[in-house]
Write a protein that holds these residues in place. Sequence first.
Motif, PDB file in Angstrom:
ATOM      1  N   VAL A   4      33.284  14.037  53.299  1.00 64.25           N
ATOM      2  CA  VAL A   4      34.018  15.227  52.436  1.00 64.25           C
ATOM      3  C   VAL A   4      32.770  16.037  52.013  1.00 64.25           C
ATOM      4  O   VAL A   4      32.644  15.509  50.609  1.00 64.25           O
ATOM      5  CB  VAL A   4      34.883  14.884  52.038  1.00 64.25           C
ATOM      6  N   HIS A   5      32.212  17.118  52.432  1.00 68.46           N
ATOM      7  CA  HIS A   5      30.937  17.870  51.899  1.00 68.46           C
ATOM      8  C   HIS A   5      31.820  18.603  50.468  1.00 68.46           C
ATOM      9  O   HIS A   5      32.525  18.854  49.760  1.00 68.46           O
ATOM     10  CB  HIS A   5      30.689  18.979  52.860  1.00 68.46           C
ATOM     11  N   GLY A   6      30.853  18.948  49.945  1.00 73.17           N
ATOM     12  CA  GLY A   6      30.879  19.992  48.782  1.00 73.17           C
ATOM     13  C   GLY A   6      31.292  21.300  48.571  1.00 73.17           C
ATOM     14  O   GLY A   6      31.205  22.178  50.131  1.00 73.17           O
ATOM     15  N   ALA A  29      32.200  14.250  59.785  1.00 72.54           N
ATOM     16  CA  ALA A  29      32.237  14.804  58.911  1.00 72.54           C
ATOM     17  C   ALA A  29      32.798  16.189  59.087  1.00 72.54           C
ATOM     18  O   ALA A  29      32.434  16.706  59.838  1.00 72.54           O
ATOM     19  CB  ALA A  29      30.739  15.201  58.673  1.00 72.54           C
ATOM     20  N   TRP A  30      33.874  16.647  58.300  1.00 67.08           N
ATOM     21  CA  TRP A  30      34.800  17.819  58.579  1.00 67.08           C
ATOM     22  C   TRP A  30      34.185  19.209  58.017  1.00 67.08           C
ATOM     23  O   TRP A  30      33.345  18.025  57.063  1.00 67.08           O
ATOM     24  CB  TRP A  30      36.193  17.982  58.187  1.00 67.08           C
ATOM     25  N   ASP A  31      34.630  19.702  58.266  1.00 65.63           N
ATOM     26  CA  ASP A  31      34.388  21.113  57.838  1.00 65.63           C
ATOM     27  C   ASP A  31      35.509  21.948  57.183  1.00 65.63           C
ATOM     28  O   ASP A  31      36.835  21.864  57.663  1.00 65.63           O
ATOM     29  CB  ASP A  31      34.123  22.001  59.048  1.00 65.63           C
ATOM     30  N   GLU A  32      35.851  21.692  56.124  1.00 68.43           N
ATOM     31  CA  GLU A  32      37.199  22.150  55.322  1.00 68.43           C
ATOM     32  C   GLU A  32      37.428  23.075  55.815  1.00 68.43           C
ATOM     33  O   GLU A  32      36.563  24.073  56.323  1.00 68.43           O
ATOM     34  CB  GLU A  32      36.951  21.771  53.627  1.00 68.43           C
ATOM     35  N   PRO A  33      39.027  23.857  56.135  1.00 63.60           N
ATOM     36  CA  PRO A  33      39.255  24.805  55.958  1.00 63.60           C
ATOM     37  C   PRO A  33      38.162  26.010  55.309  1.00 63.60           C
ATOM     38  O   PRO A  33      38.252  25.729  54.080  1.00 63.60           O
ATOM     39  CB  PRO A  33      40.568  25.232  55.175  1.00 63.60           C
ATOM     40  N   GLY A  34      38.611  27.009  56.038  1.00 63.76           N
ATOM     41  CA  GLY A  34      37.274  28.478  55.249  1.00 63.76           C
ATOM     42  C   GLY A  34      35.357  27.628  55.708  1.00 63.76           C
ATOM     43  O   GLY A  34      35.094  28.948  54.878  1.00 63.76           O
ATOM     44  N   ALA A  35      35.195  26.880  55.761  1.00 64.31           N
ATOM     45  CA  ALA A  35      34.069  26.248  55.818  1.00 64.31           C
ATOM     46  C   ALA A  35      33.590  26.181  57.120  1.00 64.31           C
ATOM     47  O   ALA A  35      33.987  25.498  57.914  1.00 64.31           O
ATOM     48  CB  ALA A  35      33.703  25.626  55.224  1.00 64.31           C
ATOM     49  N   CYS A  94      45.726  18.602  54.485  1.00 63.46           N
ATOM     50  CA  CYS A  94      44.478  18.925  55.750  1.00 63.46           C
ATOM     51  C   CYS A  94      43.872  18.047  56.648  1.00 63.46           C
ATOM     52  O   CYS A  94      43.348  17.266  56.925  1.00 63.46           O
ATOM     53  CB  CYS A  94      43.900  20.718  56.051  1.00 63.46           C
ATOM     54  N   LEU A  95      43.451  17.272  55.106  1.00 60.90           N
ATOM     55  CA  LEU A  95      41.858  15.947  55.577  1.00 60.90           C
ATOM     56  C   LEU A  95      43.134  15.451  56.000  1.00 60.90           C
ATOM     57  O   LEU A  95      42.727  14.483  56.942  1.00 60.90           O
ATOM     58  CB  LEU A  95      41.598  16.263  54.542  1.00 60.90           C
ATOM     59  N   VAL A 102      34.091   8.837  51.935  1.00 64.64           N
ATOM     60  CA  VAL A 102      33.122   9.962  50.983  1.00 64.64           C
ATOM     61  C   VAL A 102      33.001  11.326  50.297  1.00 64.64           C
ATOM     62  O   VAL A 102      32.933  11.747  51.587  1.00 64.64           O
ATOM     63  CB  VAL A 102      31.660   8.876  51.530  1.00 64.64           C
ATOM     64  N   GLY A 103      32.660  11.662  49.009  1.00 57.98           N
ATOM     65  CA  GLY A 103      32.999  13.066  48.926  1.00 57.98           C
ATOM     66  C   GLY A 103      31.871  13.264  47.873  1.00 57.98           C
ATOM     67  O   GLY A 103      30.544  12.124  47.338  1.00 57.98           O
ATOM     68  N   LEU A 104      31.508  14.700  48.663  1.00 57.97           N
ATOM     69  CA  LEU A 104      30.492  14.901  47.644  1.00 57.97           C
ATOM     70  C   LEU A 104      30.124  16.066  46.644  1.00 57.97           C
ATOM     71  O   LEU A 104      30.820  17.054  47.093  1.00 57.97           O
ATOM     72  CB  LEU A 104      28.867  15.392  48.241  1.00 57.97           C
ATOM     73  N   SER A 105      29.978  15.815  44.914  1.00 58.83           N
ATOM     74  CA  SER A 105      30.775  17.285  44.496  1.00 58.83           C
ATOM     75  C   SER A 105      32.926  17.057  43.724  1.00 58.83           C
ATOM     76  O   SER A 105      32.858  17.172  44.078  1.00 58.83           O
ATOM     77  CB  SER A 105      29.809  18.393  44.420  1.00 58.83           C
TER      78      SER A 105
END
Length: 262
Positions: free
Chosen positions: A25-27, A50-56, A74-75, A90-93
Amino acid sequence: MDTVEVDGLRLAYRRTGHGRAVVFVHGGAEDGRVWAPQLDALSDEFTVIAWDEPGAGGSDDVPDGFGLSDYADCLAGLIRALGVSPTPVVGLSWGTTVILELYRRHPEVVRSIVLADGYAGWRGSLGAEEADARLAGVCAALAQPEERFDPTLPGLFAADPPARFVPLLEAMAADVRPSSILTALTAMARADLSHVLPTVGVPTLLIWGALDARSPLSVAYEFERRIPGASLAVIPDCGHVSNLQAPGPFNDLVRGFLQRHG
């Protein structure tokens, strides 16, 4: 890159490798590409998602009124749709805030957690004054003419960004949607998930850059103190984006944790 529809939104994700699944899960002001070193290194043993969150990235824009709970829902929907529940996450920021909300709302989809250089929301980890100041800075940046907008925040790296990842950072920055990043960072600024930390009942690893200027080590120590059984690994000479500044140590830490608790 593949897509799946969750709650009427098309969500993009990258999936590579074989073996037990792990979801990254990205920052903020990023997308799933930020996990490129982890997709490359860990796919020999794990199915890395590795997902792209909504809006990314390749995912749909965020609808009006979208909030932190919607990112978490959504996740959870993506994890279920891919048939990998329960899974390590696993998440960052900003991604760590999403994961804490995911665990609060959907604990059944989470097998174990890695939180890197993160927050229990800006409000929950930095206090209201700093959270409001950071959000005001984001709003000021977004008020600039579009061609001047730069989502890169000071203090992301302990020194200059690693040269080999500069093209990746520039590509992600070029694809940032100002309205979407404002939605995400507004949710980050308002969130206080400090009450969630003592409720975490799955194995948890904390990874922090020793020189993280965005989420200082005091936040890491608070996480370690409040999350039952959490272990903290500090990477020397490393800033906020530890997965890019020190991918070797970061990957080794994640691999070892997943081998023990995946």
